[in-house]
Design a protein around this motif. Structure first.
Motif, PDB file in Angstrom:
ATOM      1  N   GLY A   8       0.791  -1.326   0.066  1.00  0.00           N
ATOM      2  CA  GLY A   8      -0.021   0.075  -0.014  1.00  0.00           C
ATOM      3  C   GLY A   8       0.633   1.284  -0.329  1.00  0.00           C
ATOM      4  O   GLY A   8       2.151   1.555   0.697  1.00  0.00           O
ATOM      5  N   ASP A 118      -6.265  -0.316  -2.533  1.00  0.00           N
ATOM      6  CA  ASP A 118      -6.519   0.398  -1.883  1.00  0.00           C
ATOM      7  C   ASP A 118      -6.046   1.602  -2.684  1.00  0.00           C
ATOM      8  O   ASP A 118      -6.173   2.805  -1.251  1.00  0.00           O
ATOM      9  CB  ASP A 118      -5.862  -0.205  -0.498  1.00  0.00           C
ATOM     10  CG  ASP A 118      -6.971  -1.207   0.583  1.00  0.00           C
ATOM     11  OD1 ASP A 118      -8.053  -1.490  -0.409  1.00  0.00           O
ATOM     12  OD2 ASP A 118      -6.173  -2.243   1.159  1.00  0.00           O
ATOM     13  N   SER A 124     -11.437   0.700  -3.123  1.00  0.00           N
ATOM     14  CA  SER A 124     -10.674   0.296  -1.887  1.00  0.00           C
ATOM     15  C   SER A 124     -11.060  -0.068  -0.617  1.00  0.00           C
ATOM     16  O   SER A 124     -12.499   0.319  -1.030  1.00  0.00           O
ATOM     17  CB  SER A 124     -10.151   2.023  -1.355  1.00  0.00           C
ATOM     18  OG  SER A 124      -9.750   2.045  -0.051  1.00  0.00           O
ATOM     19  N   SER A 125     -10.561  -1.872   0.255  1.00  0.00           N
ATOM     20  CA  SER A 125     -11.511  -1.869   1.110  1.00  0.00           C
ATOM     21  C   SER A 125     -11.950  -1.044   1.742  1.00  0.00           C
ATOM     22  O   SER A 125     -12.969  -0.932   2.758  1.00  0.00           O
ATOM     23  CB  SER A 125     -10.557  -3.179   1.643  1.00  0.00           C
ATOM     24  OG  SER A 125      -9.420  -2.255   2.211  1.00  0.00           O
TER      25      SER A 125
END
Length: 411
Positions: A8, A118, A124-125
């Motif tokens: 990330g 993400d 994005s979670s």
């Protein structure tokens, strides 16, 4: 969807991104959205009256000199609403959609295989179900005085009722930034607060205090009678915030609040994140965060003679004019910790309009994040790497000088 494999996004990756980009604008500061200082802390939009909201904004200067190696619509602004606030220690994805990643990749500004899900809002979670474009993706606004003078008209008709935080987004890949609008927008359908969750915002901008002094957190909230406030804190720098409860079950008296925070001993000499939760009797909670992280200096304000620099934009390396030099708490001067917060003015929900720059309604692009963009958007520490910050300021100075020289040249 483009496959992706790298970890990330980190602040280091964000800072390094321009070095890998081929565009001539790689290390130039990005031009943020400037929100009025008089923006109301709380704006109520009652859709039984009107679903439209007008939001004034400005730009520090015009920025339209797109080079051939940038994307075609580079150096533009877009406006986005989020269903929750975020700490300046938490990053917002710098890409809105995968089509944006593909456009930047076509100009060799980013390696699409190095972009994680993400890092893109739409996948994005954390954020994929929490963001709502206010202005269209395909109609981003040029960064000009004339365009900014129009303000932004936001149609909230299709939104779920609730509290929203607004971000101004500068699209200039490979480094895109956010500038968070002060305050919170409470979208409701009538006066019944039981039908909607609470809303809150923190207005205190002072970004330092002393370990032996009480720091004042001010802001606004709108919630059912019987709702309470709680304060949480966490030392930053570990990658994940470890929130600790400071105080809880503080009764709400009206729409403005003032909460004391005496830094715990272990916070001395550290930077901390703060969070204010408002919880109503139906156990619905909304979390609000200060515009800046808080640096806790050893000692007390009464026994120190050292100078302190505060008010720098968290995305200082990529935001024009990163450090404010004004004379009050809203413009970067440390000021008095007991008076630095903005008053919790409330706009008239029956009008359907946001308060304007005259004071009746509402950068760190930073939190910038912050991130203070956090201007809001990139939630990172308020002090960028010294060399990069100076390089960015030098580039900005050269660009402005070049523009002045061009303007003065005979035609």
């Amino acid at each position: 969807m483009i496959p992706n494999s790298l970890p990330g996004l980190t602040f280091a990756a964000l800072v390094a991104a321009p070095a890998a980009a081929s565009a001539a604008n790689g290390i130039e500061p990005r031009t943020p959205v400037d929100w009025p200082d008089a923006t109301a802390c709380l704006t109520v939009v009652d859709r039984q009256q009107s679903a439209m909201v007008h939001m004034p904004y400005s730009v520090p200067f015009e920025d339209v000199d797109v080079t051939v190696d940038e994307v075609a619509d580079s150096r533009t602004h877009q406006f986005i609403a989020f269903c929750r606030d975020h700490s300046r220690e938490e990053f917002l994805p710098i890409w809105l959609t995968w089509s944006d990643v593909e456009a930047a990749a076509a100009k060799m500004l980013v390696d699409p295989l190095a972009v994680e899900d993400d890092e893109v809002l739409e996948t994005s979670s954390v954020w994929k179900d929490c963001w709502f474009p206010i202005t269209p993706h395909d109609a981003r606004r040029p960064i000009t005085f004339a365009e900014a003078k129009k303000g932004v008209d936001w149609d909230t008709t299709a939104l779920p009722a609730g509290a929203y935080v607004v971000q101004g987004y500068t699209w200039e890949p490979a480094v895109n930034i956010y500038a968070q609008r002060p305050g919170v927008v409470h979208v409701v359908d009538g006066p019944d607060l039981a039908a909607v969750g609470p809303a809150a915002a923190v207005t205190t901008t002072l970004d330092f205090t002393f370990a032996e002094d009480t720091y004042t957190i001010e802001g606004c909230t709108r919630a059912l009678p019987g709702s309470t406030l709680s304060v949480h804190w966490s030392i930053t720098g570990a990658g994940v915030l470890d929130w600790k409860l400071y105080t809880e079950d503080v009764p709400i008296d009206g729409e403005a609040f003032t909460l004391p925070f005496l830094p715990p001993p272990e916070a001395s000499g550290r930077t901390v994140a703060l969070r204010v939760d408002v919880t109503d009797p139906m156990q619905r909670t909304f979390s609000a965060y200060p515009p800046n992280l808080l640096t806790v200096l050893p000692g007390s304000a009464g026994d120190t003679t050292s100078d302190t620099t505060a008010g720098c934009n968290p995305e200082a390396a990529f935001v024009a004019d990163p450090c404010d030099t004004g004379g009050d708490g809203s413009t970067g001067d440390p000021g008095d910790p007991t008076t630095a917060a903005t008053s919790a003015a409330t706009s008239d929900g029956s009008s359907g309009d946001m308060a304007d720059s005259t004071g009746t309604g509402g950068s760190s692009s930073s939190a910038g994040p912050a991130l203070t963009p956090d201007s809001s958007g990139c939630s990172c520490d308020a002090t960028p790497p010294a060399g990069l910050a100076w390089a960015s300021l030098l580039v900005l100075g050269l660009r402005r000088r070049r523009r002045r020289d061009q303007a003065a040249a005979p035609s």
